[in-house]
Design an enzyme around this catalytic site. Structure first.
Site, PDB file in Angstrom:
ATOM      1  N   ASP A 196     -83.120 -31.180   3.271  1.00 13.74           N
ATOM      2  CA  ASP A 196     -82.949 -30.431   4.075  1.00 13.74           C
ATOM      3  C   ASP A 196     -83.748 -30.152   5.542  1.00 13.74           C
ATOM      4  OD1 ASP A 196     -80.039 -29.777   4.094  1.00 13.74           O
ATOM      5  OD2 ASP A 196     -80.024 -28.485   3.984  1.00 13.74           O
TER       6      ASP A 196
ATOM      7  N   ARG B  27     -86.302 -31.902  10.535  1.00 16.49           N
ATOM      8  CA  ARG B  27     -88.159 -32.958  11.334  1.00 16.49           C
ATOM      9  C   ARG B  27     -87.175 -33.500  12.412  1.00 16.49           C
ATOM     10  NH1 ARG B  27     -93.576 -32.277   8.464  1.00 16.49           N
ATOM     11  NH2 ARG B  27     -93.279 -30.377   7.096  1.00 16.49           N
TER      12      ARG B  27
ATOM     13  N   ASN C 294     -82.580 -24.013  12.749  1.00 18.48           N
ATOM     14  CA  ASN C 294     -82.442 -23.071  11.755  1.00 18.48           C
ATOM     15  C   ASN C 294     -82.671 -21.452  12.253  1.00 18.48           C
ATOM     16  OD1 ASN C 294     -81.062 -24.345   9.810  1.00 18.48           O
ATOM     17  ND2 ASN C 294     -82.813 -24.591   8.135  1.00 18.48           N
ATOM     18  N   GLU C 295     -84.260 -21.507  12.048  1.00 13.42           N
ATOM     19  CA  GLU C 295     -84.272 -19.816  12.364  1.00 13.42           C
ATOM     20  C   GLU C 295     -86.087 -20.615  13.044  1.00 13.42           C
ATOM     21  OE1 GLU C 295     -84.253 -20.138   8.539  1.00 13.42           O
ATOM     22  OE2 GLU C 295     -86.254 -20.859   9.138  1.00 13.42           O
TER      23      GLU C 295
ATOM     24  N   ALA D 134     -80.081 -20.355   5.334  1.00 11.26           N
ATOM     25  CA  ALA D 134     -81.830 -20.804   4.804  1.00 11.26           C
ATOM     26  C   ALA D 134     -82.568 -19.120   4.776  1.00 11.26           C
ATOM     27  CB  ALA D 134     -82.183 -21.287   6.049  1.00 11.26           C
ATOM     28  N   TYR D 135     -83.564 -18.643   5.074  1.00 12.42           N
ATOM     29  CA  TYR D 135     -84.275 -17.498   4.990  1.00 12.42           C
ATOM     30  C   TYR D 135     -83.194 -16.363   5.083  1.00 12.42           C
ATOM     31  CZ  TYR D 135     -88.957 -14.018   4.762  1.00 12.42           C
ATOM     32  OH  TYR D 135     -89.202 -13.675   4.486  1.00 12.42           O
TER      33      TYR D 135
ATOM     34  N   LEU E 290     -80.046 -15.506   4.748  1.00  7.46           N
ATOM     35  CA  LEU E 290     -79.426 -15.063   3.915  1.00  7.46           C
ATOM     36  C   LEU E 290     -80.770 -14.429   2.346  1.00  7.46           C
ATOM     37  CD1 LEU E 290     -76.473 -15.989   1.831  1.00  7.46           C
ATOM     38  CD2 LEU E 290     -77.816 -17.636   1.445  1.00  7.46           C
TER      39      LEU E 290
ATOM     40  N   ALA F 170     -87.237  -7.101   4.296  1.00 11.38           N
ATOM     41  CA  ALA F 170     -87.978  -5.765   3.967  1.00 11.38           C
ATOM     42  C   ALA F 170     -88.373  -4.827   4.310  1.00 11.38           C
ATOM     43  CB  ALA F 170     -89.226  -6.387   2.811  1.00 11.38           C
TER      44      ALA F 170
END
EC number: 2.7.1.23
Length: 282
Positions: free
Chosen positions: A54, A59, A140-141, A182-183, A185, A205
């Protein structure tokens, strides 16, 4: 459907995997044998073939989306969410593309820009390339979070020009539906089918009572302001673009042009979720 003829295909591969290097040679020869032209990754093309995981796919999409070029992902490594063709099936996939049988799906991307009060530091060597207007694309983010050696940061969230809240947290993730697995999750954000259009805002957090992720309409403008007295780092699809100082801000909106991925109806989103999480029918 009519067969593809004389197309230009850019091939991008993972730089450190022997299997990817071997596949690249085979694919280039196949393309030339079928009347197509295999070219360098950054040249204009009708199709981009990504060989890797991924990360390699992200990229490739970053470059291909600038011209609206579709990307075919051949997965070398662990099962991912983006590269859907197994290495043993690459020839069958290209045969179907050659015959005009492939389908293109569009995935929402983010357009991201940075506002700085001072001069911009030099970007890291591996930073993504900005667009001509200085903005960036992310499939993604985009993540704004504390520096590697720092403590939590204070991030002001402004939605469509209206101050929403100031978060004391390790960071904030602004994700697309594709990036929800991705992150975001791992930060307990929701899983969103990638064919939806939405912006998912997930705190990392948070040191506060309100710790829920927000699923916003795709037309929302999300502004993250660095407040308090500590800087933050910014990464797009896992690639750092450097630090933001107190008073700087990041703005994320839905990109005007979506990412375009080639698909053959193989691995569905639901089947990948089942495989990744070991879900079984009872």
């Amino acid at each position: 459907m009519a067969a593809q003829e004389g197309r230009t295909v850019a091939v991008v591969r993972h730089p450190d995997r022997d299997q990817a290097a071997a596949l690249e040679g085979d694919i280039r020869r196949w393309l030339e044998d079928h009347g197509h032209h295999a070219t360098a990754p950054l040249e204009a093309a009708d199709l981009v073939v990504s060989i890797g995981g991924d990360g390699t796919m992200l990229r490739a999409v970053d470059q291909a989306s600038r011209q609206g070029t579709p990307v075919l992902g051949i997965n070398v490594g662990q099962l991912g969410y983006l590269a859907e063709v197994d290495p043993s099936d690459w020839e069958a996939a290209l045969e179907r593309w050659h015959r005009g049988e492939a389908r293109v799906v569009e995935r929402m991307a983010l357009a991201v820009r940075v506002e700085r009060h001072g001069s911009a530091p030099a970007p890291p060597d591996d930073a993504p390339e900005p667009l001509p207007d200085g903005s960036y694309l992310a499939l993604n983010e985009v993540v704004v979070e504390k520096t590697p050696t720092g403590r939590m940061v204070r991030l002001g969230v402004v939605l469509d020009g209206e101050d929403f809240n100031t978060y004391a947290a390790d960071g904030m993730i602004v994700a697309t539906p594709t990036g929800s697995t991705a992150y975001a999750l791992s930060a307990r954000g929701p899983i969103v089918d990638p064919e939806h259009r939405a912006i998912v805002l997930t705190p990392v957090a948070p040191h506060m009572l309100f710790d829920r992720a927000l699923v916003l309409t795709p037309g929302t403008e999300v502004r993250l302001e660095i407040r308090g007295d500590r800087p933050a780092t910014v990464a797009l699809d896992g690639r750092s673009i450097g630090e933001l100082e107190v008073g700087d801000a990041l703005i994320a909106t839905a990109a005007a042009r979506p990412a375009r991925l080639l698909t053959f109806g193989g691995h569905t989103f639901h089947s990948i979720l089942k495989a990744k999480f070991g879900l079984e029918d009872r």
